[in-house]
Design a protein around this motif. Structure first.
Motif, PDB file in Angstrom:
ATOM      1  N   LYS A  99       0.869  -1.169   0.000  1.00 45.92           N
ATOM      2  CA  LYS A  99       0.000   0.000   0.000  1.00 45.92           C
ATOM      3  C   LYS A  99       0.911   1.225   0.000  1.00 45.92           C
ATOM      4  CE  LYS A  99      -3.558  -2.649   0.327  1.00 45.92           C
ATOM      5  NZ  LYS A  99      -4.465  -2.840  -0.799  1.00 45.92           N
ATOM      6  N   GLY A 100       0.923   1.936  -1.091  1.00 44.75           N
ATOM      7  CA  GLY A 100       1.866   3.040  -1.243  1.00 44.75           C
ATOM      8  C   GLY A 100       1.390   4.337  -0.627  1.00 44.75           C
ATOM      9  N   GLN A 101       2.050   5.431  -1.018  1.00 43.59           N
ATOM     10  CA  GLN A 101       1.758   6.731  -0.420  1.00 43.59           C
ATOM     11  C   GLN A 101       0.483   7.335  -0.984  1.00 43.59           C
ATOM     12  OE1 GLN A 101       5.138   9.379  -0.591  1.00 43.59           O
ATOM     13  NE2 GLN A 101       6.565   7.690  -0.276  1.00 43.59           N
ATOM     14  N   HIS A 102       0.313   7.271  -2.294  1.00 41.66           N
ATOM     15  CA  HIS A 102      -0.821   7.923  -2.958  1.00 41.66           C
ATOM     16  C   HIS A 102      -0.864   9.412  -2.548  1.00 41.66           C
ATOM     17  CE1 HIS A 102      -1.826   3.920  -4.189  1.00 41.66           C
ATOM     18  NE2 HIS A 102      -2.000   3.526  -2.937  1.00 41.66           N
ATOM     19  N   THR A 103      -2.038   9.955  -2.362  1.00 41.91           N
ATOM     20  CA  THR A 103      -2.164  11.365  -1.996  1.00 41.91           C
ATOM     21  C   THR A 103      -1.784  11.558  -0.537  1.00 41.91           C
ATOM     22  OG1 THR A 103      -3.984  11.517  -3.568  1.00 41.91           O
ATOM     23  CG2 THR A 103      -3.730  13.332  -1.997  1.00 41.91           C
ATOM     24  N   LYS A 104      -1.102  12.650  -0.256  1.00 44.53           N
ATOM     25  CA  LYS A 104      -0.707  12.942   1.122  1.00 44.53           C
ATOM     26  C   LYS A 104      -1.948  13.097   1.997  1.00 44.53           C
ATOM     27  CE  LYS A 104       1.790  16.328   3.935  1.00 44.53           C
ATOM     28  NZ  LYS A 104       2.558  15.337   4.688  1.00 44.53           N
ATOM     29  N   VAL A 105      -1.892  12.490   3.184  1.00 41.81           N
ATOM     30  CA  VAL A 105      -3.012  12.529   4.117  1.00 41.81           C
ATOM     31  C   VAL A 105      -2.828  13.681   5.099  1.00 41.81           C
ATOM     32  CG1 VAL A 105      -4.156  11.280   5.991  1.00 41.81           C
ATOM     33  CG2 VAL A 105      -3.488  10.065   3.905  1.00 41.81           C
ATOM     34  N   ASN A 106      -3.887  14.403   5.338  1.00 44.48           N
ATOM     35  CA  ASN A 106      -3.841  15.509   6.304  1.00 44.48           C
ATOM     36  C   ASN A 106      -3.909  14.961   7.728  1.00 44.48           C
ATOM     37  OD1 ASN A 106      -4.074  18.251   7.328  1.00 44.48           O
ATOM     38  ND2 ASN A 106      -6.235  17.755   7.695  1.00 44.48           N
ATOM     39  N   ILE A 107      -2.969  15.358   8.560  1.00 47.32           N
ATOM     40  CA  ILE A 107      -2.978  14.991   9.974  1.00 47.32           C
ATOM     41  C   ILE A 107      -3.468  16.213  10.760  1.00 47.32           C
ATOM     42  CG2 ILE A 107      -1.613  14.230  11.949  1.00 47.32           C
ATOM     43  CD1 ILE A 107      -1.849  12.119   9.786  1.00 47.32           C
ATOM     44  N   PRO A 108      -4.692  16.161  11.299  1.00 41.85           N
ATOM     45  CA  PRO A 108      -5.234  17.342  11.992  1.00 41.85           C
ATOM     46  C   PRO A 108      -4.410  17.698  13.224  1.00 41.85           C
ATOM     47  CG  PRO A 108      -6.643  15.422  12.329  1.00 41.85           C
ATOM     48  CD  PRO A 108      -5.625  15.030  11.303  1.00 41.85           C
ATOM     49  N   GLN A 109      -4.188  19.008  13.424  1.00 41.97           N
ATOM     50  CA  GLN A 109      -3.335  19.486  14.510  1.00 41.97           C
ATOM     51  C   GLN A 109      -4.126  20.070  15.680  1.00 41.97           C
ATOM     52  OE1 GLN A 109      -0.015  18.923  14.286  1.00 41.97           O
ATOM     53  NE2 GLN A 109      -0.427  17.983  12.289  1.00 41.97           N
ATOM     54  N   SER A 110      -5.391  20.408  15.445  1.00 38.75           N
ATOM     55  CA  SER A 110      -6.139  21.158  16.459  1.00 38.75           C
ATOM     56  C   SER A 110      -7.096  20.295  17.279  1.00 38.75           C
ATOM     57  CB  SER A 110      -6.928  22.288  15.774  1.00 38.75           C
ATOM     58  OG  SER A 110      -7.806  21.729  14.784  1.00 38.75           O
ATOM     59  N   ILE A 111      -6.941  18.969  17.220  1.00 41.51           N
ATOM     60  CA  ILE A 111      -7.817  18.085  18.002  1.00 41.51           C
ATOM     61  C   ILE A 111      -7.427  18.153  19.467  1.00 41.51           C
ATOM     62  CG2 ILE A 111      -8.646  15.726  18.275  1.00 41.51           C
ATOM     63  CD1 ILE A 111      -9.399  16.958  15.604  1.00 41.51           C
ATOM     64  N   GLU A 112      -8.421  18.351  20.332  1.00 42.80           N
ATOM     65  CA  GLU A 112      -8.150  18.367  21.766  1.00 42.80           C
ATOM     66  C   GLU A 112      -7.754  16.970  22.231  1.00 42.80           C
ATOM     67  OE1 GLU A 112     -10.976  20.270  24.314  1.00 42.80           O
ATOM     68  OE2 GLU A 112     -11.745  21.522  22.654  1.00 42.80           O
ATOM     69  N   GLU A 113      -6.877  16.924  23.231  1.00 44.04           N
ATOM     70  CA  GLU A 113      -6.333  15.649  23.688  1.00 44.04           C
ATOM     71  C   GLU A 113      -7.425  14.704  24.185  1.00 44.04           C
ATOM     72  OE1 GLU A 113      -2.927  14.126  26.794  1.00 44.04           O
ATOM     73  OE2 GLU A 113      -2.524  15.912  25.562  1.00 44.04           O
ATOM     74  N   LYS A 114      -8.492  15.248  24.772  1.00 45.36           N
ATOM     75  CA  LYS A 114      -9.574  14.415  25.300  1.00 45.36           C
ATOM     76  C   LYS A 114     -10.322  13.682  24.174  1.00 45.36           C
ATOM     77  CE  LYS A 114     -13.109  18.074  25.322  1.00 45.36           C
ATOM     78  NZ  LYS A 114     -13.976  17.435  24.327  1.00 45.36           N
ATOM     79  N   ASP A 115     -10.204  14.184  22.927  1.00 41.96           N
ATOM     80  CA  ASP A 115     -10.871  13.558  21.784  1.00 41.96           C
ATOM     81  C   ASP A 115      -9.943  12.631  21.003  1.00 41.96           C
ATOM     82  OD1 ASP A 115     -13.316  14.881  22.231  1.00 41.96           O
ATOM     83  OD2 ASP A 115     -12.546  16.696  21.250  1.00 41.96           O
ATOM     84  N   ILE A 116      -8.723  12.422  21.506  1.00 44.76           N
ATOM     85  CA  ILE A 116      -7.754  11.561  20.821  1.00 44.76           C
ATOM     86  C   ILE A 116      -7.709  10.199  21.515  1.00 44.76           C
ATOM     87  CG2 ILE A 116      -5.330  11.231  20.220  1.00 44.76           C
ATOM     88  CD1 ILE A 116      -5.044  14.274  20.112  1.00 44.76           C
ATOM     89  N   LEU A 117      -7.967   9.153  20.751  1.00 45.37           N
ATOM     90  CA  LEU A 117      -7.816   7.802  21.303  1.00 45.37           C
ATOM     91  C   LEU A 117      -6.328   7.423  21.320  1.00 45.37           C
ATOM     92  CD1 LEU A 117      -8.744   5.089  22.335  1.00 45.37           C
ATOM     93  CD2 LEU A 117      -9.312   4.417  19.987  1.00 45.37           C
TER      94      LEU A 117
END
Length: 882
Positions: A678-696
């Motif tokens: 499974k290659g790179q294909h289109t670059k994936v956006n990694i969201p930066q503004s997610i609050e820590e309480k919403d991160i698993l």
């Protein structure tokens, strides 16, 4: 003596016996019997039709149903009509598929039905060997006999070997030689089971409706002249079609060699014919081999074959890879590659083994969905006790004489194995034969290894793999590759200096600066069994070829911990494969060039000295010196790229490395197959503004599966502390429960499930992870291994293993999570507080709800979604709610 029948003897039936439709023939053979298989030995299809037509007309008059089994390219024997069912079968699908279809037709049609088969000799164009025609008749004829059918078959004169005709003669109820000599039709019964008359086994000539015995005179002279003209006694009749093809190939090749030029169109056609007979049915593989192999290569392969049929995917991959390298001018590969010393056991031996031991009916039962696993278990047990065909036993013994007492390995090489899209990685077995003792002892060990490899076709994991990938009905003959083990003697042990896996595309990069296209290696000291499997408590060296000395872990404690601690070797003295600790091996005063594969562990040696063990050495396997050698790295990278170009896709190879007296590495290429990535294909956006309480969870690196943007519908989480406290037997209960939940997921795209658990999924040691089989987790969409060091749970990034290949083929994304690392977030509180739906989806398992949590996201967090985003370039991954 008057052999002429009186007219009163003729009729459609005689005392209820079925008729051939030819009154004179009825008289000769005393009519037909229910259960009869009738084989006509003819010169042409027209001679066969001459007797088929009245048989069908007679059956029609009696209201009998005729099933016409159509598979040949010759003209039809029967026209469509009332009470006639025509079954068009494709013999090119392979012996097993074709035979299974005939068996299923007979089972469905039931008792008392009449059959007409196309000419059996025509199967040679599809199967290339008389042996398989004999096997087909050997399994089909008795089953039709059981069903009280009457079946007509034919074989063409001088097209089949004596041994095949003998097999048919032994199995059938009626065998008739048919001659058409200048308009006179002669019938000579060669076998008529449970019948006898004073004139029955004379040749007979047709006179009107009668057939008159040929005892002397003009008719006899005419018949015998006809027999001689048709080639009775020709040497070629002793030959299998297989041998005839290779004899012709040798003539073409020798002629071209003498003339010092290519054999032209004739040679090209012969290469294509043999490739289809021996190398593959797969169109992609066939194109590769036809473009790379010449007739001399194919004759070399034949010289090392035992039996007939295909040599299988693993063997083809090894030979093709070596040929691609040999033809590439970039490097002089003879300077780098060890020659291979291999034999190939043809796939026809496997089916003949099953047929001659009388297990084909059980094999057909195993094809039924309701008996798929149950019958397989019984067949596997029988295979381990079966007797191999006499014809190959002598050849096995001659092969073992060639190898002497050198260790050898028997490797599976099935028809579907190592093909494009179906690697069967680790599904079938390889068995090392240390090959010590008397010739008889060594032969018994080898024969047991062959039976074990054959029995592995009935392994539950292999059967599940075939079922999942829609291959359960495919022709899956098992060929075998027998190789001299690459390695060196070290005292009582034998093993290579290095073994490993190489991949031309590296989806496990852990730094932004690394390029996946550079490829990677997975290296171990000793036998390669530890390179392709997930070994408990052991860590092979993973090498990015564009940053070979860079490690995912940095300090010496980590290097020591995440290194190889055990070595797989062949113990010559004990005549067995075994695992020995690296420390023990290094302290046995053997001739080991440890500086090439390891570094001194001065800190551990200091501790040992303090404990009174001053003489004991301590080393850590790192391969640093080898990985500092640009020649080795360039050679490996060139090899992978040349093979990738030849295959026109990324490749996965297995190899060994042995050092010569000048410490120059010599590579033995053992296997090559296409690699799904499974290659790179289109670059994936990694969201930066997610609050820590919403991160698993959030992490850098430690994932495989390329770029990912995925909506998760369900989470299955195994609580590490609760699991750790369970008794061993209950840990297996948890594995079984995970399998039950997995089987409820019909489509991993529609019910995208994230499976999170402690340590290693599929561990054979429950204290290191949940001991599931791959079929227990194959419907998951994302697989997460979570480290809990206090309980001893640690993931293994198994890039390049059989486990990795399974994940890629099943499109399962993998992530390892290390909560103790500073840059990692793992929010177990989020999981603990979510409602548990285990009791809803799988009632009756309340006792495990404190260990296994099933979270249905739509119910647990209405109005919110759970996403996983992973970017291969930045090596960032995050799982969050929004």
């Amino acid at each position: 003596m008057d052999f002429t029948p009186s007219g009163s003897d003729f009729g459609n039936t005689h005392f209820g016996k079925p008729s051939t439709g030819v009154p004179g023939l009825d008289y000769i053979i005393d009519y037909l019997r229910l259960g009869d298989n009738v084989v006509l030995h003819v010169d042409s299809i027209d001679d066969y039709i001459y007797f088929v037509t009245p048989f069908v007309e007679q059956a029609h008059q009696e209201g009998k149903k005729i099933n016409y089994i159509r598979f040949a390219e010759h003209k039809p024997l029967i026209a469509p009509g009332e009470n006639v069912t025509i079954y068009d079968l494709d013999a090119n699908a392979g012996f097993e598929v074709f035979s299974t279809q005939v068996h299923q037709i007979a089972t469905r049609e039931g008792e008392g039905v009449y059959y007409v088969f196309d000419c059996l000799s025509e199967l040679l164009s599809a199967w290339a060997t008389d042996l398989m025609i004999g096997n087909f008749f050997n399994i089909t004829c008795p089953y039709l006999y059981e069903l009280n059918t009457i079946a007509y078959f034919s074989i063409l004169r001088n097209r089949n070997s004596f041994s095949t005709v003998a097999t048919i003669r032994e199995t059938t109820q009626l065998l008739l030689d048919i001659y058409n000599c200048d308009g006179d039709v002669f019938v000579h019964p060669l076998k008529a089971q449970n019948r006898y008359s004073p004139s029955m086994f004379f040749p007979h000539v047709q006179r009107g409706e009668n057939f008159v015995p040929v005892t002397s005179g003009v008719d006899g002279a005419k018949l015998y002249a006809c027999v001689i003209s048709r080639g009775l006694g020709k040497t070629e009749r002793n030959w299998d079609y297989w041998d005839q093809v290779f004899f012709k190939a040798s003539e073409i090749y020798e002629k071209a060699q003498k003339q010092d030029q290519s054999g032209g169109t004739e040679e090209t056609k012969m290469v294509e014919t043999i490739c289809k007979m021996v190398l593959s049915k797969d169109k992609t593989i066939l194109n590769l081999v036809k473009n790379n192999f010449c007739l001399g290569d194919l004759l070399d392969i034949k010289s090392r074959m035992i039996g007939s049929g295909f040599i299988g995917g693993k063997t083809v991959g090894m030979l093709l890879a070596r040929k691609i390298l040999d033809q590439n001018p970039l490097l002089k590969w003879d300077d780098f590659l060890e020659p291979h010393d291999s034999y190939y056991i043809g796939s026809d031996v496997f089916y003949t083994f099953l047929v001659q031991n009388g297990w084909w009916k059980l094999r057909m039962e195993q094809k039924c969905p309701d008996k798929y696993f149950q019958a397989a278990k019984e067949l596997k047990e029988k295979i381990m006790k079966g007797r191999l065909p006499e014809a190959v036993r002598d050849q096995f013994k001659r092969m073992l004489e060639h190898f002497g007492q050198s260790p050898i390995v028997v490797r599976s090489s099935s028809l579907l194995e190592d093909g494009f899209g179906n690697a069967f990685a680790g599904k079938y077995v390889s068995i090392f034969c240390v090959n010590q003792g008397t010739p008889e002892q060594r032969y018994q060990e080898f024969e047991k290894a062959v039976r074990t490899a054959y029995a592995s076709t009935m392994n539950e994991d292999a059967l599940n793999y075939r079922l999942q990938r829609g291959l359960a009905e495919k022709d899956e003959q098992m060929a075998l590759l027998v190789q001299r083990v690459s390695g060196t003697y070290h005292g009582d042990y034998f093993f290579p200096d290095i073994a490993g896996v190489g991949l031309s595309y590296n989806t496990y990069v852990w730094k932004d600066s690394m390029a996946p296209e550079a490829g990677m290696l997975r290296l171990v000291f000793g036998l390669g069994t530890r390179a392709v499997g997930r070994t408990e408590g052991d860590y092979p060296r993973v090498v990015a070829l564009d940053a070979p000395l860079l490690r995912p872990c940095g300090n010496m404690d980590d290097i020591r911990k995440y290194s190889q601690h055990e070595v797989d070797v062949l113990n010559i003295k004990e005549n067995q494969w075994e695992t020995i600790s690296f420390r023990q091996l290094t302290n046995e005063k053997l001739d080991l060039r440890l500086n090439l594969v390891a570094v001194k562990d001065w800190e551990t040696e200091k501790k040992l000295k303090e404990l009174g063990m001053a003489g004991e050495q301590a080393w850590v396997v790192t391969f640093d010196k080898l990985l500092s050698n640009p020649d080795f790295l360039n050679t490996m990278q060139s090899m992978l790229k040349i093979l990738e170009e030849g295959y026109q896709c990324p490749v996965d190879v297995e190899f060994t490395v042995n050092f010569d007296t000048e410490e120059k590495p010599r590579i033995n290429l053992l296997q090559c197959r296409s690699l799904q990535t499974k290659g790179q294909h289109t670059k994936v956006n990694i969201p930066q503004s997610i609050e820590e309480k919403d991160i698993l969870f959030r992490s850098t690196g430690n994932f495989m599966g390329g770029n990912l943007e995925l909506l998760i519908n369900r989470i299955i989480f195994i609580d590490p502390q609760q699991y750790h406290q369970l008794p061993i037997r209950n840990k297996y209960d948890i594995a079984h429960l995970i399998g039950e939940i997995n089987r409820l997921v019909d489509d991993n795209a529609e019910t995208a499930t994230l499976l999170l658990g402690p340590g290693r999924w599929g561990s054979s040691t429950p204290s290191l992870g949940v001991p599931v089989t791959f079929s227990d987790i194959n419907h998951m969409r994302v697989l997460g291994e979570v480290a809990f060091f206090t309980a001893g749970f640690c993931p293994e990034l198994s890039f390049g293993t059989h486990f990795f290949q399974d994940l890629v083929e099943t499109d399962i994304f993998y992530v390892a999570i290390f909560p103790e690392k500073e840059d990692v977030i793992f929010n177990q509180k989020w999981l603990d507080e979510a409602p548990n739906h285990l009791g809803t989806i799988l009632p009756g398992n309340d006792q495990w709800m404190h260990v296994v949590k099933v979270i249905d996201l739509s119910q647990a967090f209405p109005g919110k979604n759970l996403y996983i985003n992973a970017d291969l370039v930045s090596q960032k991954i995050i799982c969050y709610t929004l």
